[in-house]
Design a protein around this motif. Structure first.
Motif, PDB file in Angstrom:
ATOM      1  N   THR A 372       7.085 -31.277  -7.406  1.00  0.00           N
ATOM      2  CA  THR A 372       5.708 -30.955  -6.984  1.00  0.00           C
ATOM      3  C   THR A 372       4.653 -31.414  -7.977  1.00  0.00           C
ATOM      4  O   THR A 372       3.489 -31.561  -7.610  1.00  0.00           O
ATOM      5  CB  THR A 372       5.520 -29.427  -6.827  1.00  0.00           C
ATOM      6  OG1 THR A 372       5.489 -28.816  -8.127  1.00  0.00           O
ATOM      7  CG2 THR A 372       6.641 -28.807  -6.009  1.00  0.00           C
ATOM      8  N   ASN A 373       5.043 -31.570  -9.238  1.00  0.00           N
ATOM      9  CA  ASN A 373       4.084 -31.842 -10.303  1.00  0.00           C
ATOM     10  C   ASN A 373       2.917 -30.853 -10.258  1.00  0.00           C
ATOM     11  O   ASN A 373       1.803 -31.154 -10.680  1.00  0.00           O
ATOM     12  CB  ASN A 373       3.567 -33.288 -10.214  1.00  0.00           C
ATOM     13  CG  ASN A 373       2.755 -33.665 -11.444  1.00  0.00           C
ATOM     14  OD1 ASN A 373       2.865 -33.025 -12.493  1.00  0.00           O
ATOM     15  ND2 ASN A 373       1.916 -34.682 -11.315  1.00  0.00           N
ATOM     16  N   LYS A 375       1.219 -30.121  -7.867  1.00  0.00           N
ATOM     17  CA  LYS A 375       0.144 -30.665  -7.018  1.00  0.00           C
ATOM     18  C   LYS A 375       0.543 -30.769  -5.541  1.00  0.00           C
ATOM     19  O   LYS A 375      -0.248 -30.471  -4.658  1.00  0.00           O
ATOM     20  CB  LYS A 375      -0.250 -32.069  -7.513  1.00  0.00           C
ATOM     21  CG  LYS A 375      -0.946 -32.049  -8.859  1.00  0.00           C
ATOM     22  CD  LYS A 375      -1.201 -33.462  -9.375  1.00  0.00           C
ATOM     23  CE  LYS A 375      -1.808 -33.430 -10.772  1.00  0.00           C
ATOM     24  NZ  LYS A 375      -1.809 -34.741 -11.419  1.00  0.00           N
ATOM     25  N   THR A 376       1.772 -31.228  -5.310  1.00  0.00           N
ATOM     26  CA  THR A 376       2.232 -31.436  -3.937  1.00  0.00           C
ATOM     27  C   THR A 376       3.271 -30.367  -3.626  1.00  0.00           C
ATOM     28  O   THR A 376       4.406 -30.470  -4.070  1.00  0.00           O
ATOM     29  CB  THR A 376       2.896 -32.836  -3.814  1.00  0.00           C
ATOM     30  OG1 THR A 376       2.091 -33.784  -4.491  1.00  0.00           O
ATOM     31  CG2 THR A 376       3.092 -33.210  -2.368  1.00  0.00           C
ATOM     32  N   THR A 379       7.548 -27.347   1.125  1.00  0.00           N
ATOM     33  CA  THR A 379       7.425 -26.438   2.264  1.00  0.00           C
ATOM     34  C   THR A 379       8.798 -25.825   2.550  1.00  0.00           C
ATOM     35  O   THR A 379       9.793 -26.549   2.694  1.00  0.00           O
ATOM     36  CB  THR A 379       6.912 -27.195   3.507  1.00  0.00           C
ATOM     37  OG1 THR A 379       5.674 -27.812   3.165  1.00  0.00           O
ATOM     38  CG2 THR A 379       6.693 -26.227   4.666  1.00  0.00           C
ATOM     39  N   GLU A 385       4.759 -22.279   1.095  1.00  0.00           N
ATOM     40  CA  GLU A 385       4.714 -23.415   0.173  1.00  0.00           C
ATOM     41  C   GLU A 385       5.009 -22.965  -1.247  1.00  0.00           C
ATOM     42  O   GLU A 385       4.760 -21.815  -1.615  1.00  0.00           O
ATOM     43  CB  GLU A 385       3.334 -24.078   0.242  1.00  0.00           C
ATOM     44  CG  GLU A 385       3.049 -24.669   1.623  1.00  0.00           C
ATOM     45  CD  GLU A 385       1.829 -25.578   1.629  1.00  0.00           C
ATOM     46  OE1 GLU A 385       0.905 -25.324   0.824  1.00  0.00           O
ATOM     47  OE2 GLU A 385       1.816 -26.542   2.409  1.00  0.00           O
ATOM     48  N   MET A 387       4.751 -24.461  -5.395  1.00  0.00           N
ATOM     49  CA  MET A 387       4.637 -25.407  -6.503  1.00  0.00           C
ATOM     50  C   MET A 387       5.700 -25.031  -7.543  1.00  0.00           C
ATOM     51  O   MET A 387       6.433 -25.861  -8.049  1.00  0.00           O
ATOM     52  CB  MET A 387       3.260 -25.307  -7.170  1.00  0.00           C
ATOM     53  CG  MET A 387       2.109 -25.654  -6.259  1.00  0.00           C
ATOM     54  SD  MET A 387       2.067 -27.396  -5.889  1.00  0.00           S
ATOM     55  CE  MET A 387       0.396 -27.484  -5.227  1.00  0.00           C
TER      56      MET A 387
END
Lengths: 423, 423
Positions: A372-373, A375-376, A379, A385, A387
């Protein structure tokens, strides 16, 4: 190999495996092996003459596997082969267990009812950084593509000393760690905040336990290194990324890692993994290593598919990553040779982690930071969601080599995140 | 306090001290205290009724000090005061030892004949970096004056996990380590060479042993932290600077430190050091710390003069450094509080090093790197020069608080460098 014992086809503990561990029996801890859906209590087995043929083993059955591990690889091999024979449909020793209903009843404990423990008294725990893709992915995040790998990376297996006291068996819940983080990392002057970790992560790793020790001052040669390895477990090296980012310069991660490390409780013997040897990512690099690290065997890693599952509280399990132990640039024997080249002494029960095992593709990374860094988001099955980990999340690592009916696996490496301890 | 036992005025083991250790007696290891030029074998002492008044102690006299340490600070204090009483000229218990020539003969072993051991079973060893001047001096070498200290330095006691297996008692000779170094660090691409370490260094440190443990997940508060400390020793954290420079990015020192760490064998109880509390280098900084690190006591370090002596083979001893433990920015209780804030569990016998204790002036630094920077050699008594250690060199660290006749000291921390192990 077929067994007289009913072993589910998808069990990681087929007759081809025979991993060793420590379980609770009455009020004490006893050594055991896992087979199918059962643990065989080796003390009970021995008391009924199960090891009459192997008297050396009998006197080394202790509340940790250290004494047994210290007997050395030829003994481990002999005991594993003997126990495979005992469980084989065409066993040469039917009277010992196959035809002994009383001993089956007293010594075979359903795994669902067995309490497992850290299988060895761990002296020191060292964590390597041998996952090439992980090191590259992290390097890209911190330094960009061109300087992702440090100059030393392809010359030696980078490592740091870890915290042995907080290595816990699968199933142990851990409090979210608290400590110093930078709420605003871009600020200057940098002033830390006291906070629960907000970037709690996992690291998918393998780890080996040391069997026979070496003396202080005397390195273990690369050719002898594998014989100092007892076997492997799966490991989740929980990591507090925000604590790490603030603390780690100049001496490396400390509080970011010292609050807990989870391992599977069954040690898969190094001999059980021999059929799964595979060629590593960069065979050419192996040939360029300094001689003390150069292995004669060209297949210096294992083909073991690995997966990471995340289950949120009240949600469904989601497989968030599929990786493979082939992603390690260095082998465990190379780690042993490098660890001891200075004369450092390894003791029976020492634990050596591989480093995070990530693939090169999306959904194959062994940490959330890489996925995810921050950031993304990922899911999950129910649409939530992530991170990083939230309180109540449960992580399961799994890994098994081989094919249906003959899997050599580790079982589940499970950990759940509890809210921070109330100070 | 005067003793009926002859105690040399310059002994580090005056009646004001009473440090605990482990010595060899016949073929076993027994607990002992050091007093003047003797070790008192506590097993022999107990067998003659020496601890009749303190029965709890008697059952905790083991081949390591762990069981005794786990009894907790109030017991340690009581036992120390009792033993001071036994040795006082005006002892209340003359029949126990003062007037018992037979027990004196059997239980008092000349230190010159006693074999010492690492006094505790060490689970984990952590090394801090709390020596402000050392961190600054090293920072200047690597990054210049303006950025010498990292942004985190004055907010938390930086630390890394160390190697417990290679902690050895004073007097143990160590082979010069071998490994990967950059023969030409300025070269690009950087390709390492296999070599004996060419920049072998020392680090002058204090270290504390943990007495009572904390549970995983439950931090130790700063107010309770001192009661988890058993006592202090001197420590030489031998360091291979060239191996370190090549390996340490990004996870910190590993092979550069894992080949050996030498400690004094006598644990000076935390209570014995209480009279030597002093104000630290930057009292103002203490007040700016996050609350979990803030101590109520303003005197958060000790006034203990320290020295480093180097003797080359066939040469004369040269005192190469005089330092003082006041040069530590953080106290041992602060290290305990920081170590456990994430929930990390400390166990009885864990060892926490202070980091190198350097002064700000020439000839007060605790490492050769700081003194010579590999450029300006030290001159020894016989005219030889040193940038770093040569084979056959012997290092002795010493430290004692107090005044003549009442010293509370550690004794000598001795180590000699042997040639590299022949591979």
């Amino acid at each position: 190999m077929a067994s007289w014992l009913q072993i589910p086809k998808n069990s990681p503990f087929s007759l081809a495996n025979i991993p060793f561990g420590i379980i609770s029996a009455a009020s004490s801890r006893v050594p055991a092996i896992a087979i199918g859906e059962y643990a065989l209590n080796l003390n009970a087995f021995a008391s009924s003459g199960g090891f009459a043929q192997l008297p050396a083993v009998q006197s080394h059955l202790s509340p940790t596997l250290n004494a047994f591990a210290a007997l050395g690889r030829p003994v481990h091999r002999q005991v594993r082969e003997y126990l495979q024979n005992v469980f084989r449909a065409d066993t040469q020793f039917p009277q010992i267990l196959k035809d002994n209903a009383a001993l089956q009843k007293s010594a075979l404990v359903p795994l669902s009812e067995a309490t497992n423990h850290v299988p060895m008294q761990i002296g020191d725990y060292t964590d390597f950084y041998a996952g090439l893709n992980h090191a590259y992915n992290i390097g890209v995040l911190f330094r960009g593509h061109d300087n992702a790998l440090q100059p030393n990376y392809k010359h030696l297996p980078v490592a740091y000393h870890g915290r042995a006291s907080s290595v816990v068996p699968s199933g142990t819940a851990l409090h979210r760690p608290q400590g110093q983080i930078l709420a605003n990392p871009a600020a200057d002057p940098k002033v830390p905040t006291f906070s629960p970790c907000k970037k709690l992560d996992i690291e998918l790793e393998l780890a080996c336990f040391i069997s026979t020790p070496n003396d202080l001052g005397k390195p273990v040669s690369i050719d002898e290194a594998e014989d100092h390895i007892f076997g492997l477990v799966l490991m989740n090296d929980w990591s507090a990324r925000d604590i790490q980012a603030w603390e780690y310069v100049p001496l490396g991660p400390f509080n970011a890692k010292n609050f807990g490390t989870t391992i599977t409780p069954w040690v898969v013997l190094i001999d059980a993994l021999e059929p799964f040897r595979a060629t590593g990512l960069e065979p050419g690099n192996q040939e360029s290593l300094l001689p003390y690290l150069r292995e004669k065997k060209s297949k210096n890693c294992y083909e073991i598919p690995l997966e990471v599952e995340l289950t949120n509280k009240g949600g469904q399990p989601t497989i968030i990553s599929n990786s493979n132990s082939r992603n390690l640039l260095y082998s465990f024997p190379q780690m042993v040779a490098h660890h001891t080249i200075t004369g450092c002494n390894l003791n029976t029960g020492d634990l050596l982690g591989s480093g995070t095992i990530s693939g090169a593709e999306p959904k194959t990374q062994g940490s959330l930071l890489e996925q995810t860094n921050g950031k993304t988001p990922l899911t999950l099955a129910d649409g939530s969601e992530r991170m990083f980990l939230e309180d109540g999340d449960t992580i399961v690592l799994r890994g098994k080599a081989g094919t249906e009916g003959n899997y050599v696996g580790f079982g589940d490496c499970v950990g759940t995140i509890l809210p921070p301890f109330k100070l």
